[in-house]
Design a protein around this motif. Structure first.
Motif, PDB file in Angstrom:
ATOM      1  N   LEU A 122       0.875  -1.563   0.439  1.00 42.08           N
ATOM      2  CA  LEU A 122      -0.151  -0.024   0.186  1.00 42.08           C
ATOM      3  C   LEU A 122       0.750   1.468   0.247  1.00 42.08           C
ATOM      4  O   LEU A 122       0.284   2.526  -0.630  1.00 42.08           O
ATOM      5  N   ALA A 123       2.089   1.180   0.980  1.00 42.55           N
ATOM      6  CA  ALA A 123       2.819   2.462   0.875  1.00 42.55           C
ATOM      7  C   ALA A 123       3.703   2.200  -0.696  1.00 42.55           C
ATOM      8  O   ALA A 123       3.604   3.732  -1.271  1.00 42.55           O
ATOM      9  N   ALA A 124       3.840   1.415  -1.639  1.00 41.54           N
ATOM     10  CA  ALA A 124       4.347   2.510  -2.906  1.00 41.54           C
ATOM     11  C   ALA A 124       2.773   2.050  -3.350  1.00 41.54           C
ATOM     12  O   ALA A 124       3.268   3.326  -4.925  1.00 41.54           O
ATOM     13  N   GLU A 125       1.672   1.376  -3.636  1.00 41.13           N
ATOM     14  CA  GLU A 125       1.180   1.529  -4.465  1.00 41.13           C
ATOM     15  C   GLU A 125       0.818   2.791  -4.332  1.00 41.13           C
ATOM     16  O   GLU A 125      -0.153   3.899  -5.138  1.00 41.13           O
ATOM     17  N   GLY A 126       0.134   4.211  -2.929  1.00 38.29           N
ATOM     18  CA  GLY A 126      -0.562   4.911  -3.136  1.00 38.29           C
ATOM     19  C   GLY A 126       0.872   6.428  -3.526  1.00 38.29           C
ATOM     20  O   GLY A 126       0.089   7.411  -3.412  1.00 38.29           O
ATOM     21  N   ILE A 127       2.153   5.869  -4.032  1.00 38.47           N
ATOM     22  CA  ILE A 127       2.764   6.827  -4.621  1.00 38.47           C
ATOM     23  C   ILE A 127       2.534   7.127  -6.396  1.00 38.47           C
ATOM     24  O   ILE A 127       2.796   8.118  -6.721  1.00 38.47           O
ATOM     25  N   VAL A 128       2.384   5.904  -6.867  1.00 41.71           N
ATOM     26  CA  VAL A 128       2.236   6.114  -7.749  1.00 41.71           C
ATOM     27  C   VAL A 128       0.680   6.291  -8.502  1.00 41.71           C
ATOM     28  O   VAL A 128      -0.423   6.720  -9.288  1.00 41.71           O
ATOM     29  N   ASP A 129      -0.648   5.307  -7.387  1.00 50.17           N
ATOM     30  CA  ASP A 129      -1.620   5.936  -7.148  1.00 50.17           C
ATOM     31  C   ASP A 129      -2.093   6.924  -6.246  1.00 50.17           C
ATOM     32  O   ASP A 129      -2.507   6.725  -5.076  1.00 50.17           O
ATOM     33  N   ALA A 130      -2.479   8.224  -6.653  1.00 57.97           N
ATOM     34  CA  ALA A 130      -2.847   9.186  -5.897  1.00 57.97           C
ATOM     35  C   ALA A 130      -4.195   9.102  -4.846  1.00 57.97           C
ATOM     36  O   ALA A 130      -4.768   9.347  -4.068  1.00 57.97           O
ATOM     37  N   LYS A 131      -5.834   8.378  -5.923  1.00 59.71           N
ATOM     38  CA  LYS A 131      -6.596   7.961  -4.640  1.00 59.71           C
ATOM     39  C   LYS A 131      -6.735   7.010  -3.726  1.00 59.71           C
ATOM     40  O   LYS A 131      -6.739   7.510  -2.509  1.00 59.71           O
ATOM     41  N   ILE A 132      -5.664   6.054  -4.057  1.00 63.70           N
ATOM     42  CA  ILE A 132      -4.856   5.088  -2.839  1.00 63.70           C
ATOM     43  C   ILE A 132      -4.701   5.849  -1.995  1.00 63.70           C
ATOM     44  O   ILE A 132      -5.150   5.322  -0.938  1.00 63.70           O
TER      45      ILE A 132
END
Length: 212
Positions: A122-132
């Motif tokens: 989630l930390a990694a995905e939150g960097i590339v997906d602003a909504k997440i």
């Protein structure tokens, strides 16, 4: 003749949702986030992938909700064991001890495989997906930050922390290094390290005047 009951769609939906949570968390732990797919989650959970897409727009959204639910389950388990279910940083009157206690618990959680894999994903995905990223911060990071802010404000009221200190910035001094070391994986994340952060933050780095 006994009257037949119609299937309980609410119960069936909850059972499927729980199965999807468990599948998402287990697959990320086993295979990593990149190799986890909606199709894989659906197969593990025993549901059709359209069921997942009906409830969530992406695998990241599934994982985030599953991870938040994991935290809620942990809180319920703590309540069943005698806690009140609402976590707060303790206020024993000893700020250093209270902060060391909660930072040690943070270290334990980040080192626990159950939490580590989804947290990293989630930390990694939150960097590339602003909504997440925004949802992750709103639902998980900000409530955690608020715990520190409340405890530090209470310490200001008793004179244990200077009035001109911003509690939010002070919180980042305590938690930021732990996250940084955990993300890099270059050095061990230990209780001793957590304790040292509290000592450095509360006592500062500048030389102390000699005692007479």
């Amino acid at each position: 003749m006994a009257e037949s009951k119609a299937p309980d769609s609410t119960r069936r939906s909850e059972k499927s949702r729980r199965a999807i949570y468990a599948a998402a968390l287990s697959l990320v732990g086993e295979n990593g986030y990149a190799k986890t797919t909606i199709e894989g989650i659906a197969a593990r959970a025993g549901v059709g992938k359209q069921t997942i897409y009906r409830w969530w727009p992406s695998k990241a959204a599934v994982l985030l909700e599953a991870f938040l639910d994991l935290g809620e389950q942990a809180a319920e388990a703590a309540e069943a064991a005698g806690g009140d279910g609402a976590y707060e940083i303790p206020d024993t009157g000893d700020l250093a001890a209270d902060l060391k206690l909660v930072l040690r618990a943070t270290v334990d959680e980040l080192n626990d495989p159950t939490f580590e894999a989804p947290t990293r994903a989630l930390a990694a995905e939150g960097i590339v997906d602003a909504k997440i990223g925004a949802e992750y911060a709103e639902k998980l990071l900000e409530p955690q930050a608020a715990l520190y802010v409340r405890r530090l404000r209470a310490a200001q009221e008793t004179g244990a922390v200077r009035d001109d200190i911003d509690p939010r910035t002070a919180m980042e001094l305590l938690t930021g290094p732990i996250v940084h070391r955990w993300l890099l994986r270059t050095l061990p994340l230990t209780h001793a390290y957590a304790d040292s952060l509290v000592d450095y933050a509360l006592n500062g780095l500048a030389p102390r005047p000699p005692r007479h």
